[in-house]
Write a protein that holds these residues in place. Structure first.
Motif, PDB file in Angstrom:
ATOM      1  N   VAL A 139       1.283  -7.086  16.165  1.00  0.00           N
ATOM      2  CA  VAL A 139       2.230  -6.034  15.785  1.00  0.00           C
ATOM      3  C   VAL A 139       3.667  -6.459  16.077  1.00  0.00           C
ATOM      4  O   VAL A 139       4.617  -5.871  15.536  1.00  0.00           O
ATOM      5  N   GLY A 140       3.831  -7.461  16.913  1.00  0.00           N
ATOM      6  CA  GLY A 140       5.165  -7.988  17.182  1.00  0.00           C
ATOM      7  C   GLY A 140       5.576  -9.078  16.214  1.00  0.00           C
ATOM      8  O   GLY A 140       6.760  -9.346  16.036  1.00  0.00           O
ATOM      9  N   GLU A 141       4.589  -9.715  15.579  1.00  0.00           N
ATOM     10  CA  GLU A 141       4.890 -10.789  14.630  1.00  0.00           C
ATOM     11  C   GLU A 141       4.935 -10.279  13.187  1.00  0.00           C
ATOM     12  O   GLU A 141       5.861 -10.573  12.441  1.00  0.00           O
ATOM     13  N   HIS A 142       3.909  -9.506  12.784  1.00  0.00           N
ATOM     14  CA  HIS A 142       3.836  -9.009  11.406  1.00  0.00           C
ATOM     15  C   HIS A 142       3.129  -7.661  11.408  1.00  0.00           C
ATOM     16  O   HIS A 142       1.917  -7.577  11.153  1.00  0.00           O
ATOM     17  N   PRO A 143       3.866  -6.588  11.723  1.00  0.00           N
ATOM     18  CA  PRO A 143       3.233  -5.282  11.858  1.00  0.00           C
ATOM     19  C   PRO A 143       2.536  -4.786  10.592  1.00  0.00           C
ATOM     20  O   PRO A 143       1.506  -4.107  10.675  1.00  0.00           O
ATOM     21  N   ALA A 199      -0.804  -6.408  10.440  1.00  0.00           N
ATOM     22  CA  ALA A 199      -1.649  -5.812  11.470  1.00  0.00           C
ATOM     23  C   ALA A 199      -2.137  -4.439  11.034  1.00  0.00           C
ATOM     24  O   ALA A 199      -3.311  -4.088  11.217  1.00  0.00           O
ATOM     25  N   ASP A 200      -1.243  -3.654  10.435  1.00  0.00           N
ATOM     26  CA  ASP A 200      -1.607  -2.327   9.947  1.00  0.00           C
ATOM     27  C   ASP A 200      -2.670  -2.427   8.858  1.00  0.00           C
ATOM     28  O   ASP A 200      -3.619  -1.633   8.812  1.00  0.00           O
ATOM     29  N   THR A 201      -2.534  -3.409   7.998  1.00  0.00           N
ATOM     30  CA  THR A 201      -3.519  -3.622   6.927  1.00  0.00           C
ATOM     31  C   THR A 201      -4.903  -3.934   7.493  1.00  0.00           C
ATOM     32  O   THR A 201      -5.924  -3.544   6.908  1.00  0.00           O
ATOM     33  N   MET A 202      -4.932  -4.596   8.634  1.00  0.00           N
ATOM     34  CA  MET A 202      -6.206  -4.937   9.281  1.00  0.00           C
ATOM     35  C   MET A 202      -6.761  -3.788  10.132  1.00  0.00           C
ATOM     36  O   MET A 202      -7.762  -3.960  10.827  1.00  0.00           O
ATOM     37  N   GLY A 203      -6.102  -2.642  10.099  1.00  0.00           N
ATOM     38  CA  GLY A 203      -6.617  -1.475  10.812  1.00  0.00           C
ATOM     39  C   GLY A 203      -6.087  -1.298  12.224  1.00  0.00           C
ATOM     40  O   GLY A 203      -6.575  -0.449  12.975  1.00  0.00           O
ATOM     41  N   LYS A 230       5.489   2.752   8.125  1.00  0.00           N
ATOM     42  CA  LYS A 230       4.219   2.496   7.438  1.00  0.00           C
ATOM     43  C   LYS A 230       4.427   2.500   5.917  1.00  0.00           C
ATOM     44  O   LYS A 230       5.029   3.417   5.359  1.00  0.00           O
ATOM     45  N   GLY A 231       3.965   1.428   5.269  1.00  0.00           N
ATOM     46  CA  GLY A 231       4.040   1.328   3.818  1.00  0.00           C
ATOM     47  C   GLY A 231       5.364   0.795   3.306  1.00  0.00           C
ATOM     48  O   GLY A 231       5.538   0.633   2.100  1.00  0.00           O
ATOM     49  N   LYS A 232       6.312   0.517   4.215  1.00  0.00           N
ATOM     50  CA  LYS A 232       7.615   0.010   3.789  1.00  0.00           C
ATOM     51  C   LYS A 232       7.774  -1.425   4.227  1.00  0.00           C
ATOM     52  O   LYS A 232       7.554  -1.766   5.366  1.00  0.00           O
ATOM     53  N   ARG A 233       8.155  -2.286   3.299  1.00  0.00           N
ATOM     54  CA  ARG A 233       8.351  -3.695   3.619  1.00  0.00           C
ATOM     55  C   ARG A 233       9.639  -3.901   4.399  1.00  0.00           C
ATOM     56  O   ARG A 233      10.607  -3.239   4.181  1.00  0.00           O
TER      57      ARG A 233
END
Length: 319
Positions: free
Chosen positions: A184-188, A191-195, A316-319
């Protein structure tokens, strides 16, 4: 004075000053590895120092010699709760994390000084009687040469901090929890996509940061200052943050940097008793830790790679 005698003076003193920095830097590792900048480590140390001293003074008669350990537990809990303010501001409300951390520092100093004057009627607390004292570590202090340098006239908190550093390294780099925290610190978004619940992990990181910084403040207050006032912590939190950056956000690297800074601080205390430093003006020894901190950061900050999403709020959902 031979070389072994010099080391037997410097090493325990360096370990003493390094212990609070190690705990606090380890706390910063949890927060910043999760992607949340924690400038508020200084304020969290202040809260820990205040809580530990007040708890120690209040319950010394009831708990006796063990009160100092319970005081550290109290410092850990209160600082953990205090860190929740930073977590709410920077994670839930997506406030600027640096500004939130600075606010935590200012609030901690102002609140604790107000409470000290309210409780004790003066600008600082009374001195505690049950503080951490120098001890000889059983068995280990009897080892020839090494025992006298590392394990005689030292403090249990110093070795406790070093052990915790290895535990934190294992947790962050060798456990599923640590992998989720780092993700979550590198690519949140990934990470969110992986649940993985990014918000939850960041909250946990910040609160663990508060708990360890609280212990750091408590260790400093109960082993070095023995009371609490406006200048008790006096930049230790910022030095711990510098150790974290100097150590490249790695717990063991942060521990090494904290030991280096602890050594620099110890020179201002024991320097006058050492043949090589006895003629150096004390003011130079007092500023040495801060100068070395600046030089260390100036030399290594460009080569230190922070977590990619550090300081970036996650939507969430925003790049």
């Amino acid at each position: 004075m031979d070389f072994i005698q010099i080391l037997s003076i410097i090493v325990p003193s360096a370990l003493l000053f390094a212990a609070p920095l190690i705990f606090t830097a380890l706390g910063g590792a949890f927060s910043e590895r999760s992607g949340v900048v924690n400038i508020g480590l200084e304020g969290l140390m202040v809260i820990g120092a205040f809580t530990s001293i007040v708890f120690n003074l209040t319950f010394s008669d009831q708990l006796g010699g063990s009160v100092k350990w319970f005081a550290l537990l109290a410092a850990m809990i209160v600082a953990c709760i205090f860190a929740l303010l930073h977590a709410v501001a920077s994670i839930s409300f997506r406030a600027d994390q640096v500004v939130s951390g600075v606010a935590i520092n200012l609030l901690a100093v102002g609140l604790t000084l107000f409470l000290v004057k309210l409780i004790y009627g003066k600008g600082q607390t009374d001195m505690i009687q049950n503080a951490f004292r120098k001890v000889d570590i059983p068995v280990l202090s009897d080892i020839p040469v090494i025992g006298k340098i590392f394990f005689a006239n030292t403090y249990y908190t110093s070795f406790f901090a070093i052990i915790v550093a290895f535990i934190v390294w294992f947790i962050i780099f060798k456990t599923p929890f640590g992998l989720r925290l780092r993700s979550v610190g590198e690519h949140p978004m990934a990470a969110d996509t992986m649940g993985i619940n990014v918000t939850k992990m960041r909250y946990i990181g910040v609160m663990i940061s508060g708990a360890l910084a609280g212990i750091g403040g408590g260790v400093y207050a109960e082993s070095i200052s023995s009371d609490f006032g406006h200048a008790t912590i006096n930049g230790q939190g910022f030095m711990a943050l510098a150790a974290l950056i100097f150590g490249k956000w790695n717990p063991l690297g942060a521990m090494g940097a904290a030991l280096f800074f602890g050594f620099a601080q110890s020179l201002s205390i024991v320097g006058k008793s050492l043949p090589l430093l006895e003629n150096i003006p004390s003011v130079y020894l007092l500023i040495a830790p801060y100068v070395l901190t600046i030089l260390a950061l100036a030399g290594f900050i460009g080569r230190a790679d922070a977590p990619k999403a550090l300081g970036t709020p996650y939507v969430k959902g925003k790049r």
